[in-house]
Every structure is written in structure tokens, then in C-alpha cells.
Design an enzyme around this catalytic site. Sequence first.
Site, PDB file in Angstrom:
ATOM      1  N   ASP A  36      -0.164   2.027  -6.132  1.00 55.75           N
ATOM      2  CA  ASP A  36       0.921   2.397  -5.234  1.00 55.75           C
ATOM      3  C   ASP A  36       0.834   1.613  -3.926  1.00 55.75           C
ATOM      4  O   ASP A  36       1.810   1.075  -3.428  1.00 55.75           O
ATOM      5  CB  ASP A  36       0.913   3.916  -4.956  1.00 55.75           C
ATOM      6  N   ASP A  81      -4.537  -0.396   0.887  1.00 51.30           N
ATOM      7  CA  ASP A  81      -4.719  -0.070   2.308  1.00 51.30           C
ATOM      8  C   ASP A  81      -6.013  -0.755   2.778  1.00 51.30           C
ATOM      9  O   ASP A  81      -6.007  -1.944   3.088  1.00 51.30           O
ATOM     10  CB  ASP A  81      -4.766   1.465   2.391  1.00 51.30           C
ATOM     11  N   PHE A 140       1.071   5.972   7.997  1.00 52.68           N
ATOM     12  CA  PHE A 140       0.861   6.780   6.807  1.00 52.68           C
ATOM     13  C   PHE A 140       2.201   7.107   6.177  1.00 52.68           C
ATOM     14  O   PHE A 140       3.056   7.716   6.806  1.00 52.68           O
ATOM     15  CB  PHE A 140       0.093   8.058   7.163  1.00 52.68           C
ATOM     16  N   ARG A 152       5.008  13.742  -3.456  1.00 53.22           N
ATOM     17  CA  ARG A 152       4.976  12.695  -4.487  1.00 53.22           C
ATOM     18  C   ARG A 152       6.312  12.590  -5.219  1.00 53.22           C
ATOM     19  O   ARG A 152       6.640  11.559  -5.790  1.00 53.22           O
ATOM     20  CB  ARG A 152       3.893  13.004  -5.533  1.00 53.22           C
TER      21      ARG A 152
HETATM   22  P1  5GP Z   1      -7.540   1.933  -0.134  1.00 54.92           P
HETATM   23  O1  5GP Z   1      -8.723   2.126  -1.035  1.00 54.92           O
HETATM   24  O2  5GP Z   1      -6.894   0.584  -0.278  1.00 54.92           O
HETATM   25  O3  5GP Z   1      -7.882   2.253   1.295  1.00 54.92           O
HETATM   26  O4  5GP Z   1      -6.487   3.033  -0.456  1.00 54.92           O
HETATM   27  C1  5GP Z   1      -5.939   3.209  -1.673  1.00 54.92           C
HETATM   28  C2  5GP Z   1      -5.398   4.611  -1.842  1.00 54.92           C
HETATM   29  O5  5GP Z   1      -5.334   5.358  -0.627  1.00 54.92           O
HETATM   30  C3  5GP Z   1      -3.990   4.519  -2.335  1.00 54.92           C
HETATM   31  O6  5GP Z   1      -3.937   4.374  -3.734  1.00 54.92           O
HETATM   32  C4  5GP Z   1      -3.388   5.833  -1.838  1.00 54.92           C
HETATM   33  O7  5GP Z   1      -3.647   6.853  -2.756  1.00 54.92           O
HETATM   34  C5  5GP Z   1      -4.129   6.112  -0.555  1.00 54.92           C
HETATM   35  N1  5GP Z   1      -3.339   5.660   0.618  1.00 54.92           N
HETATM   36  C6  5GP Z   1      -3.550   4.575   1.383  1.00 54.92           C
HETATM   37  N2  5GP Z   1      -2.617   4.458   2.360  1.00 54.92           N
HETATM   38  C7  5GP Z   1      -1.802   5.529   2.191  1.00 54.92           C
HETATM   39  C8  5GP Z   1      -0.620   5.987   2.884  1.00 54.92           C
HETATM   40  O8  5GP Z   1      -0.099   5.401   3.834  1.00 54.92           O
HETATM   41  N3  5GP Z   1      -0.058   7.128   2.396  1.00 54.92           N
HETATM   42  C9  5GP Z   1      -0.562   7.821   1.349  1.00 54.92           C
HETATM   43  N4  5GP Z   1       0.078   8.919   0.985  1.00 54.92           N
HETATM   44  N5  5GP Z   1      -1.657   7.425   0.673  1.00 54.92           N
HETATM   45  C10 5GP Z   1      -2.270   6.281   1.094  1.00 54.92           C
END
Ligand code: 5GP
Length: 173
Positions: free
Chosen positions: A99, A102, A152, A165
Site C-alpha cells: 500500500d 514509508d 499520515f 480501510r
Molecule cells: P514502513 O515499513 O515502510 O515504514 O511502513 C510500511 C507500513 O506502515 C505500510 O504498509 C502501512 O501499513 C504502514 N504505514 C506507513 N505509512 C502510513 C500512513 O501514512 N498511513 C497508514 N495508515 N499506514 C501507514
Amino acid sequence: MKNLQDIKILYSEEVLQSKIQEIANKINEKHKGEEICAICVLKGSTPFCMDLIKRINLPLTLEFIRVSTYDGDSSTGKVNHLDMTLPPLDNKNVLIVEDIVDTGFTADFLLKSIKLKNNTKSLELVSLLNKKIARKIDVNIDYYGFEIDDKFVVGYGLDYNGYYRNLPYIGYF
Ligand code: 5GP
């Protein structure tokens, strides 16, 4: 639980669907004549993955894995592998469907762990959103929909404490 009326729309349903078609076109073009094994990363990627695979006109198999890193609206930085059960992926064109990327920890973990256990024909990552500014680990995204600021976002699979969701659009509070 925050108020739905307070959500500001970032990407409407129409904008999302048209971007997903663009991504699918690129995948169809790149993998013409090949098969794809798509891996949907539960739970957040589900709506995106389902809309994307409908537009991929290649023989395709679908797998699901489940990981989590977020608690509320911040990343814990620790990837919990809740279910990483996958069939052998040797000689397959594997497409991880995310999705949002980040910090990059989740995508990096997924790419490395699949690479370690399988000799795939190709291993690619597609993410609807790319929060590049928040990156803590370098990760290559083969296809992405939108680059977003460090805010976020919720909707279209993305949750806040399990909610939102089901929104057909992506927004923020
Ligand atoms: P990462 O490991 O790249 O930090 O984050 C991956 C996961 O963190 C994503 O698959 C998602 O589930 C969650 N995530 C990261 N940024 C956001 C955001 O802005 N909103 C939401 N709802 N989930 C996020």
C-alpha cells in the site's frame, strides 16, 4: 475513532483507479508473454492489490502474507512477521504489492526474506504510495502510484487503529 467529516481527500476514487490502470499497463507491458505471482501484503494492500490484479492481463497467481509495523499512526520500526507462509517461488516473476512505502523497513524485509529463500526469475515491488521523505532504509520501488509528503494517510486499505480501510479514497485528518 476520528470523525469522517474531518477527512480531507488526497486522492479520490477516480484518481486512484486511473493511476492503478497506468501501473497495470506498465506491468502488462514489461511482463508480456510471462506469468506473474502477486503477493498481497495484508491487511493494508488488499484494496489496491485486488484492483490492480483485475487489470493485469497475464496469467497470475495470488499469495497473501501478513506483516505489521505500525501502532496507531507511527511506525515501530520493527517488522512483525505474522504470517510469511509462501509456496516455492523459484523461477517465478514475483510482484510484491504494498500500500505504502514509508520508512522502507517492511519492503526491505520482504524483498530480502523472499530473495533469501527463493531463486525467483524476477522480484519486483509495486506500491500505491511512496512516502520518500520518511525513508530510513534505501529500497527500490519498481512501480508506484503517487509520491506523498510525510503525513499520515488513511483509506483504501490504510487504517488508523484498524478503521477507515473501507474508504474508496485516500485522505488525511
Ligand atoms: P514502513 O515499513 O515502510 O515504514 O511502513 C510500511 C507500513 O506502515 C505500510 O504498509 C502501512 O501499513 C504502514 N504505514 C506507513 N505509512 C502510513 C500512513 O501514512 N498511513 C497508514 N495508515 N499506514 C501507514
